[in-house]
Scaffold this motif. Sequence first.
Motif, PDB file in Angstrom:
ATOM      1  N   ILE A   3       0.833  -1.205   0.000  1.00  0.00           N
ATOM      2  CA  ILE A   3       0.000   0.000   0.000  1.00  0.00           C
ATOM      3  C   ILE A   3       0.869   1.256   0.000  1.00  0.00           C
ATOM      4  O   ILE A   3       0.581   2.242  -0.679  1.00  0.00           O
ATOM      5  N   LEU A   4       1.985   1.218   0.745  1.00  0.00           N
ATOM      6  CA  LEU A   4       2.832   2.401   0.892  1.00  0.00           C
ATOM      7  C   LEU A   4       3.708   2.672  -0.328  1.00  0.00           C
ATOM      8  O   LEU A   4       3.978   3.823  -0.659  1.00  0.00           O
ATOM      9  N   ALA A   5       4.180   1.618  -0.990  1.00  0.00           N
ATOM     10  CA  ALA A   5       5.164   1.782  -2.065  1.00  0.00           C
ATOM     11  C   ALA A   5       4.706   2.736  -3.165  1.00  0.00           C
ATOM     12  O   ALA A   5       5.477   3.603  -3.585  1.00  0.00           O
ATOM     13  N   PRO A   6       3.461   2.616  -3.695  1.00  0.00           N
ATOM     14  CA  PRO A   6       3.051   3.559  -4.753  1.00  0.00           C
ATOM     15  C   PRO A   6       3.068   5.011  -4.291  1.00  0.00           C
ATOM     16  O   PRO A   6       3.459   5.909  -5.050  1.00  0.00           O
ATOM     17  N   LYS A   7       2.670   5.267  -3.043  1.00  0.00           N
ATOM     18  CA  LYS A   7       2.667   6.636  -2.526  1.00  0.00           C
ATOM     19  C   LYS A   7       4.098   7.167  -2.393  1.00  0.00           C
ATOM     20  O   LYS A   7       4.386   8.323  -2.718  1.00  0.00           O
ATOM     21  N   MET A   8       5.005   6.307  -1.907  1.00  0.00           N
ATOM     22  CA  MET A   8       6.395   6.736  -1.766  1.00  0.00           C
ATOM     23  C   MET A   8       7.011   7.015  -3.135  1.00  0.00           C
ATOM     24  O   MET A   8       7.737   8.003  -3.319  1.00  0.00           O
ATOM     25  N   ALA A   9       6.740   6.145  -4.103  1.00  0.00           N
ATOM     26  CA  ALA A   9       7.269   6.352  -5.451  1.00  0.00           C
ATOM     27  C   ALA A   9       6.715   7.633  -6.061  1.00  0.00           C
ATOM     28  O   ALA A   9       7.431   8.367  -6.754  1.00  0.00           O
ATOM     29  N   GLU A  10       5.440   7.928  -5.798  1.00  0.00           N
ATOM     30  CA  GLU A  10       4.831   9.149  -6.325  1.00  0.00           C
ATOM     31  C   GLU A  10       5.493  10.387  -5.724  1.00  0.00           C
ATOM     32  O   GLU A  10       5.785  11.354  -6.436  1.00  0.00           O
ATOM     33  N   CYS A  11       5.753  10.362  -4.423  1.00  0.00           N
ATOM     34  CA  CYS A  11       6.435  11.487  -3.774  1.00  0.00           C
ATOM     35  C   CYS A  11       7.852  11.653  -4.304  1.00  0.00           C
ATOM     36  O   CYS A  11       8.323  12.772  -4.543  1.00  0.00           O
ATOM     37  N   PHE A  12       8.532  10.544  -4.485  1.00  0.00           N
ATOM     38  CA  PHE A  12       9.928  10.576  -4.917  1.00  0.00           C
ATOM     39  C   PHE A  12      10.085  11.181  -6.306  1.00  0.00           C
ATOM     40  O   PHE A  12      11.071  11.852  -6.598  1.00  0.00           O
ATOM     41  N   SER A  13       9.108  10.945  -7.164  1.00  0.00           N
ATOM     42  CA  SER A  13       9.189  11.447  -8.540  1.00  0.00           C
ATOM     43  C   SER A  13       8.482  12.783  -8.748  1.00  0.00           C
ATOM     44  O   SER A  13       8.511  13.333  -9.842  1.00  0.00           O
ATOM     45  N   HIS A  14       7.846  13.326  -7.703  1.00  0.00           N
ATOM     46  CA  HIS A  14       7.099  14.592  -7.835  1.00  0.00           C
ATOM     47  C   HIS A  14       8.073  15.755  -7.998  1.00  0.00           C
ATOM     48  O   HIS A  14       9.042  15.886  -7.231  1.00  0.00           O
ATOM     49  N   PRO A  15       7.879  16.615  -8.976  1.00  0.00           N
ATOM     50  CA  PRO A  15       8.833  17.714  -9.230  1.00  0.00           C
ATOM     51  C   PRO A  15       8.904  18.741  -8.115  1.00  0.00           C
ATOM     52  O   PRO A  15       9.893  19.476  -8.008  1.00  0.00           O
ATOM     53  N   ASP A  16       7.865  18.845  -7.284  1.00  0.00           N
ATOM     54  CA  ASP A  16       7.846  19.860  -6.233  1.00  0.00           C
ATOM     55  C   ASP A  16       8.209  19.302  -4.861  1.00  0.00           C
ATOM     56  O   ASP A  16       8.069  19.999  -3.850  1.00  0.00           O
ATOM     57  N   THR A  52      23.053   0.994  -7.618  1.00  0.00           N
ATOM     58  CA  THR A  52      21.916   0.662  -8.494  1.00  0.00           C
ATOM     59  C   THR A  52      20.838  -0.136  -7.765  1.00  0.00           C
ATOM     60  O   THR A  52      19.820  -0.480  -8.365  1.00  0.00           O
ATOM     61  N   GLY A  53      21.074  -0.442  -6.494  1.00  0.00           N
ATOM     62  CA  GLY A  53      20.101  -1.243  -5.763  1.00  0.00           C
ATOM     63  C   GLY A  53      20.102  -2.707  -6.159  1.00  0.00           C
ATOM     64  O   GLY A  53      19.114  -3.415  -5.933  1.00  0.00           O
ATOM     65  N   CYS A  54      21.206  -3.193  -6.722  1.00  0.00           N
ATOM     66  CA  CYS A  54      21.266  -4.583  -7.202  1.00  0.00           C
ATOM     67  C   CYS A  54      21.348  -5.593  -6.064  1.00  0.00           C
ATOM     68  O   CYS A  54      21.073  -6.777  -6.256  1.00  0.00           O
ATOM     69  N   ARG A  55      21.779  -5.144  -4.877  1.00  0.00           N
ATOM     70  CA  ARG A  55      21.878  -5.985  -3.684  1.00  0.00           C
ATOM     71  C   ARG A  55      23.015  -7.012  -3.727  1.00  0.00           C
ATOM     72  O   ARG A  55      23.078  -7.904  -2.879  1.00  0.00           O
ATOM     73  N   ASP A  56      23.902  -6.903  -4.683  1.00  0.00           N
ATOM     74  CA  ASP A  56      25.011  -7.859  -4.753  1.00  0.00           C
ATOM     75  C   ASP A  56      25.952  -7.728  -3.557  1.00  0.00           C
ATOM     76  O   ASP A  56      26.655  -8.688  -3.206  1.00  0.00           O
ATOM     77  N   CYS A  57      25.987  -6.555  -2.944  1.00  0.00           N
ATOM     78  CA  CYS A  57      26.876  -6.339  -1.810  1.00  0.00           C
ATOM     79  C   CYS A  57      26.376  -7.023  -0.541  1.00  0.00           C
ATOM     80  O   CYS A  57      27.164  -7.339   0.357  1.00  0.00           O
ATOM     81  N   ILE A  58      25.077  -7.259  -0.452  1.00  0.00           N
ATOM     82  CA  ILE A  58      24.485  -7.755   0.794  1.00  0.00           C
ATOM     83  C   ILE A  58      24.902  -9.188   1.125  1.00  0.00           C
ATOM     84  O   ILE A  58      25.323  -9.469   2.251  1.00  0.00           O
ATOM     85  N   PRO A  59      24.823 -10.140   0.196  1.00  0.00           N
ATOM     86  CA  PRO A  59      25.188 -11.523   0.558  1.00  0.00           C
ATOM     87  C   PRO A  59      26.649 -11.688   0.967  1.00  0.00           C
ATOM     88  O   PRO A  59      26.965 -12.589   1.759  1.00  0.00           O
ATOM     89  N   ILE A  81      19.385  -2.833   2.412  1.00  0.00           N
ATOM     90  CA  ILE A  81      18.286  -2.002   1.919  1.00  0.00           C
ATOM     91  C   ILE A  81      17.084  -2.386   2.785  1.00  0.00           C
ATOM     92  O   ILE A  81      16.755  -3.570   2.882  1.00  0.00           O
ATOM     93  N   PRO A  82      16.443  -1.425   3.454  1.00  0.00           N
ATOM     94  CA  PRO A  82      15.470  -1.762   4.496  1.00  0.00           C
ATOM     95  C   PRO A  82      14.399  -2.765   4.083  1.00  0.00           C
ATOM     96  O   PRO A  82      14.063  -3.669   4.839  1.00  0.00           O
ATOM     97  N   PHE A  83      13.833  -2.618   2.887  1.00  0.00           N
ATOM     98  CA  PHE A  83      12.830  -3.563   2.416  1.00  0.00           C
ATOM     99  C   PHE A  83      12.822  -3.553   0.897  1.00  0.00           C
ATOM    100  O   PHE A  83      13.412  -2.676   0.259  1.00  0.00           O
ATOM    101  N   LEU A  84      12.162  -4.505   0.293  1.00  0.00           N
ATOM    102  CA  LEU A  84      12.275  -4.730  -1.144  1.00  0.00           C
ATOM    103  C   LEU A  84      11.882  -3.524  -1.984  1.00  0.00           C
ATOM    104  O   LEU A  84      12.491  -3.231  -2.992  1.00  0.00           O
ATOM    105  N   GLN A  85      10.833  -2.818  -1.562  1.00  0.00           N
ATOM    106  CA  GLN A  85      10.326  -1.717  -2.373  1.00  0.00           C
ATOM    107  C   GLN A  85      10.652  -0.357  -1.769  1.00  0.00           C
ATOM    108  O   GLN A  85       9.919   0.605  -1.962  1.00  0.00           O
ATOM    109  N   SER A  86      11.755  -0.280  -1.047  1.00  0.00           N
ATOM    110  CA  SER A  86      12.105   0.986  -0.403  1.00  0.00           C
ATOM    111  C   SER A  86      12.405   2.059  -1.448  1.00  0.00           C
ATOM    112  O   SER A  86      12.878   1.769  -2.553  1.00  0.00           O
ATOM    113  N   VAL A  87      12.099   3.285  -1.095  1.00  0.00           N
ATOM    114  CA  VAL A  87      12.311   4.423  -1.983  1.00  0.00           C
ATOM    115  C   VAL A  87      13.125   5.477  -1.221  1.00  0.00           C
ATOM    116  O   VAL A  87      12.709   5.926  -0.154  1.00  0.00           O
TER     117      VAL A  87
END
Length: 275
Positions: A3-16, A52-59, A81-87
């Motif tokens: 539920i949160l991910a779309p709202k976070m993505a919208e805020c992240f890409s908002h020009p203002d 790039t968020g590839c997560r190769d560093c984590i393992p 990275i805190p969770f899969l769809q973090s923004v």
Amino acid sequence: ICILAPKMAECFSHPDIEVLSYSEVKDVSGKAGAFNVKVLKKARFVDEEKCTGCRDCIPVCPVALPDEFDMGMSDRKAIYIPFLQSVPNLATIDMRGIAACTNACPGGLSAQGYVALIREEKYKEALDLIRETVPLPSVCGRICHHPCEEACNRSEIDAPVAISALKSFVGDFMRDQAEDTPTNIPEKRKEKVAVVGAGPAGLAAAYNLAMKGFQVKIFEATPQPGGMLWWGIPEYRLSKEVLKADVDYLLKAGIDIEYGVTVGKDVTLEQLQKD
């Protein structure tokens, strides 16, 4: 999160909207329409332009910590990275001060780093980490008075971690496996550097310069490398075989040593500057 991910993505890409990630609001003052907000921007210790968020560093990270996102019921790595769809989808390194062992080390060696890598059986990576600070790891493990162990917090439970012995172990193990060869040697630059003396300081300076691409030659007055490591420390404390093995590694990095040359007598500073 679905539920949160779309709202976070919208805020992240908002020009203002300017998103200050990994930040904390420390103080709010003023009134409606004229707020003053003090924000603490925390250090991510990861280049946000390159991640790039590839997560190769984590393992491959050897350090595990309780995962706050799961209320501590599972573990995460120190880089995460805190969770899969973090923004934004960027990694963060959780740095928690300076380890007591590193703080006590005169050279600032990341003891907790290479101990963690050895625990995960990443021996080459551990040795590479040691050599970033100490180019003669097997030697140092045998002769250092290891103030890191005196400061080790593990002693509050039972006994300090055998940091110095582990340093010797990883150097000896990689040498016995015939896998201790330099990697990522840079392309040689045109600049040449002369180092006077093949003692510990001269060898360390030459190695660090060589790993930056400089052409390095050491001028040593005696017939052997190591300075007081060779001539002053008895065999039972530091064997010549161990010393030669550590020095041979440095030579593989592209360092030349000319023995029997006294600077100022056999060769002048003017000659060195000319060459």
